[in-house]
Enzyme design. Structure first.
Site, mmCIF file in Angstrom:
data_model
loop_
_atom_site.group_PDB
_atom_site.id
_atom_site.type_symbol
_atom_site.label_atom_id
_atom_site.label_comp_id
_atom_site.label_asym_id
_atom_site.label_seq_id
_atom_site.Cartn_x
_atom_site.Cartn_y
_atom_site.Cartn_z
ATOM 1 N N ARG A 164 45.242 -43.442 -4.775
ATOM 2 C CA ARG A 164 46.147 -44.101 -5.738
ATOM 3 C C ARG A 164 45.576 -44.041 -7.159
ATOM 4 N NH1 ARG A 164 48.676 -43.634 -1.796
ATOM 5 N NH2 ARG A 164 49.810 -45.240 -0.675
ATOM 6 N N SER A 214 53.525 -51.750 -1.843
ATOM 7 C CA SER A 214 52.204 -52.374 -1.646
ATOM 8 C C SER A 214 51.657 -52.830 -2.985
ATOM 9 C CB SER A 214 51.235 -51.371 -1.036
ATOM 10 O OG SER A 214 51.708 -50.989 0.228
ATOM 11 N N GLU A 304 47.436 -52.053 -7.027
ATOM 12 C CA GLU A 304 47.990 -50.695 -7.007
ATOM 13 C C GLU A 304 49.090 -50.599 -8.078
ATOM 14 O OE1 GLU A 304 48.913 -49.234 -3.044
ATOM 15 O OE2 GLU A 304 50.559 -48.043 -3.838
HETATM 16 C C1 LIG Z 1 59.854 -50.319 -1.482
HETATM 17 C C2 LIG Z 1 58.717 -49.515 -2.076
HETATM 18 C C3 LIG Z 1 57.931 -48.723 -1.247
HETATM 19 C C4 LIG Z 1 56.876 -47.965 -1.786
HETATM 20 N N1 LIG Z 1 56.116 -47.180 -0.946
HETATM 21 C C5 LIG Z 1 55.121 -46.425 -1.470
HETATM 22 C C6 LIG Z 1 54.326 -45.570 -0.635
HETATM 23 O O1 LIG Z 1 54.532 -45.467 0.558
HETATM 24 N N2 LIG Z 1 53.345 -44.844 -1.211
HETATM 25 C C7 LIG Z 1 53.081 -44.907 -2.550
HETATM 26 O O2 LIG Z 1 52.180 -44.199 -3.025
HETATM 27 N N3 LIG Z 1 53.798 -45.718 -3.358
HETATM 28 C C8 LIG Z 1 54.810 -46.464 -2.865
HETATM 29 N N4 LIG Z 1 55.545 -47.285 -3.687
HETATM 30 C C9 LIG Z 1 55.171 -47.419 -5.106
HETATM 31 C C10 LIG Z 1 55.936 -46.482 -6.038
HETATM 32 O O3 LIG Z 1 57.174 -46.103 -5.516
HETATM 33 C C11 LIG Z 1 55.135 -45.231 -6.361
HETATM 34 O O4 LIG Z 1 53.924 -45.590 -6.980
HETATM 35 C C12 LIG Z 1 55.911 -44.264 -7.261
HETATM 36 O O5 LIG Z 1 55.293 -43.001 -7.187
HETATM 37 C C13 LIG Z 1 55.998 -44.715 -8.706
HETATM 38 O O6 LIG Z 1 56.885 -43.825 -9.385
HETATM 39 P P1 LIG Z 1 57.797 -44.339 -10.599
HETATM 40 O O7 LIG Z 1 58.468 -43.160 -11.185
HETATM 41 O O8 LIG Z 1 58.685 -45.435 -10.170
HETATM 42 O O9 LIG Z 1 56.667 -44.884 -11.565
HETATM 43 P P2 LIG Z 1 56.774 -45.929 -12.747
HETATM 44 O O10 LIG Z 1 56.685 -47.314 -12.186
HETATM 45 O O11 LIG Z 1 57.935 -45.636 -13.617
HETATM 46 O O12 LIG Z 1 55.427 -45.577 -13.518
HETATM 47 C C14 LIG Z 1 54.181 -45.796 -12.900
HETATM 48 C C15 LIG Z 1 53.070 -45.506 -13.928
HETATM 49 O O13 LIG Z 1 53.130 -44.132 -14.275
HETATM 50 C C16 LIG Z 1 53.322 -43.962 -15.676
HETATM 51 N N5 LIG Z 1 54.229 -42.804 -15.845
HETATM 52 C C17 LIG Z 1 55.395 -42.587 -15.246
HETATM 53 N N6 LIG Z 1 55.908 -41.398 -15.642
HETATM 54 C C18 LIG Z 1 55.029 -40.871 -16.522
HETATM 55 C C19 LIG Z 1 54.983 -39.663 -17.281
HETATM 56 N N7 LIG Z 1 55.956 -38.736 -17.230
HETATM 57 N N8 LIG Z 1 53.905 -39.441 -18.082
HETATM 58 C C20 LIG Z 1 52.900 -40.347 -18.158
HETATM 59 N N9 LIG Z 1 52.899 -41.515 -17.468
HETATM 60 C C21 LIG Z 1 53.948 -41.769 -16.656
HETATM 61 C C22 LIG Z 1 53.937 -45.262 -16.158
HETATM 62 O O14 LIG Z 1 53.628 -45.506 -17.521
HETATM 63 C C23 LIG Z 1 53.266 -46.284 -15.232
HETATM 64 O O15 LIG Z 1 51.995 -46.626 -15.718
HETATM 65 C C24 LIG Z 1 56.612 -48.026 -3.174
HETATM 66 C C25 LIG Z 1 57.428 -48.825 -4.009
HETATM 67 C C26 LIG Z 1 58.473 -49.549 -3.461
HETATM 68 C C27 LIG Z 1 59.343 -50.370 -4.372
#
Ligand SMILES: Cc1cc2nc3c(=O)[nH]c(=O)nc-3n(C[C@H](O)[C@H](O)[C@H](O)COP(=O)(O)OP(=O)(O)OC[C@H]3O[C@@H](n4cnc5c(N)ncnc54)[C@H](O)[C@@H]3O)c2cc1C
Length: 308
Positions: A164, A214, A304
């Site tokens: 992570r 998580s 995380e």
């Molecule tokens: C129900 C649920 C289940 C989940 N299960 C998992 C799982 O099984 N495994 C797992 O790893 N995660 C899981 N997650 C967490 C989450 O979905 C992941 O971490 C996901 O990859 C985050 O992507 P996002 O686009 O929503 O990120 P965001 O929340 O939009 O961004 C996350 C971080 O990345 C940065 N960021 C985003 N895009 C860019 C970019 N283009 N350039 C620079 N920085 C950027 C943001 O500034 C922030 O700091 C889960 C979440 C939920 C709600």
């Protein structure tokens, strides 16, 4: 690009799966990387803070909001031109599920275990998202970034992927696109794995709850005191890590609630907003959980999720 292109005072909570946070002074959504770079350059010129987000499924904004520009890099579609043999090049605004579906439909293996993870490809790269011991970082060949000065390519080793974790959590760089190296697979098998994993997730929790998945990271075994490790049920250990959900449940997390934020009844490591919660409540509850685990097990928990 000028400030007139931005939305003013945009509520951020609806852009996140936790539904937390105040308003952004300026807000802009794009799936165009030139526009994204232009936004970041403008923010720099105007001496404004700038946050780039994806699907908002791992981000928590403060209750007081964000006194700067939030750019939501989101959207897009894939087509045959994204494919080069077993390589896929994608702009990271793409929702992860679109990428997973595309790879499965094209008989390419590697991403199927990430089925059901919300958010965009960019957020997944930042947090090295993964499931069942499969991580997106293992598939990355190169990442295109804007480092504030220029656009450049990073090779996989320069991304410093860990559990992570990646270099992108430490640097203020913007990720534009990524090249993933997949392998040939059997479409039927990949489709089954993907569908089964989504079914499994749907049985575990309702996707409409307000959370970020998580909340804390699992604990690498080298951080677990030896005496404790001896007493732990081996089923609580997977992929060389101790389940943080288990530790949280052992300290009675499931009965805890502060304001509108509580620990989910189905998992000690899912913190859930009932829709009335505040980021301040979440921070208080997270600190309480950290203290309980530290006092009982001598282990420091690490988030995380990303607090902005
Ligand atoms: C129900 C649920 C289940 C989940 N299960 C998992 C799982 O099984 N495994 C797992 O790893 N995660 C899981 N997650 C967490 C989450 O979905 C992941 O971490 C996901 O990859 C985050 O992507 P996002 O686009 O929503 O990120 P965001 O929340 O939009 O961004 C996350 C971080 O990345 C940065 N960021 C985003 N895009 C860019 C970019 N283009 N350039 C620079 N920085 C950027 C943001 O500034 C922030 O700091 C889960 C979440 C939920 C709600």
């Amino acid at each position: 690009m000028t400030k007139d292109h931005f939305i003013k005072n945009e509520p951020l909570a609806p852009h996140t799966t936790f539904r937390l946070g105040g308003k952004a002074k300026y807000f802009f959504t794009t799936n165009n990387k030139e526009e994204l770079v232009a936004c970041v350059k403008l923010a720099k010129k105007e001496k404004m803070s700038c946050n780039v987000m994806g699907g908002g499924s791992n981000t928590i904004f403060p209750d007081k909001g964000f006194n700067g520009l939030v750019v939501k890099y989101h959207g897009g579609k894939l087509s045959a031109k994204n494919l080069d043999g077993t390589k896929i090049k994608v702009d990271v605004c793409l929702p992860l599920w679109e990428l997973v579906n595309f790879s499965v439909k094209n008989s390419l293996s590697g991403l199927e275990y990430l089925s059901g993870i919300p958010g965009n490809v960019g957020g997944a790269v930042v947090g090295n998202a993964g499931a069942y011991n499969h991580f997106i970082g293992d598939l990355v060949e190169s990442v295109e970034i804007f480092d504030g000065q220029k656009i450049r390519q990073l090779a996989n080793k320069d991304c410093r992927f860990g559990y992570r974790d990646s270099i992108f959590k430490k640097k203020n760089w913007v990720i534009l696109s990524v090249v993933l190296n997949l392998i040939k697979g059997d479409k039927k098998t990949l489709t089954k794995i993907s569908r089964d994993l989504i079914k499994n997730r749907n049985e575990k929790y309702d996707y409409n709850i307000f959370c970020a998945g998580s909340f804390f990271k699992n604990i690498p075994l080298k951080k677990v005191p030896k005496a404790l490790l001896k007493k732990i049920d081996p089923t609580k250990i997977a992929g060389g890590k101790l389940s943080v959900g288990y530790l949280l449940e052992e300290v009675g997390a499931k009965s805890l609630k502060i304001g509108g934020i509580s620990v989910a009844s189905f998992h000690g490591n899912f913190l859930v907003n009932d829709g009335t919660g505040k980021t301040a409540d979440l921070k208080k509850l997270a600190n309480k959980l950290k203290t309980l685990v530290k006092n009982k097990f001598g282990i420091e928990l690490e988030e995380e999720v990303r607090f902005i």
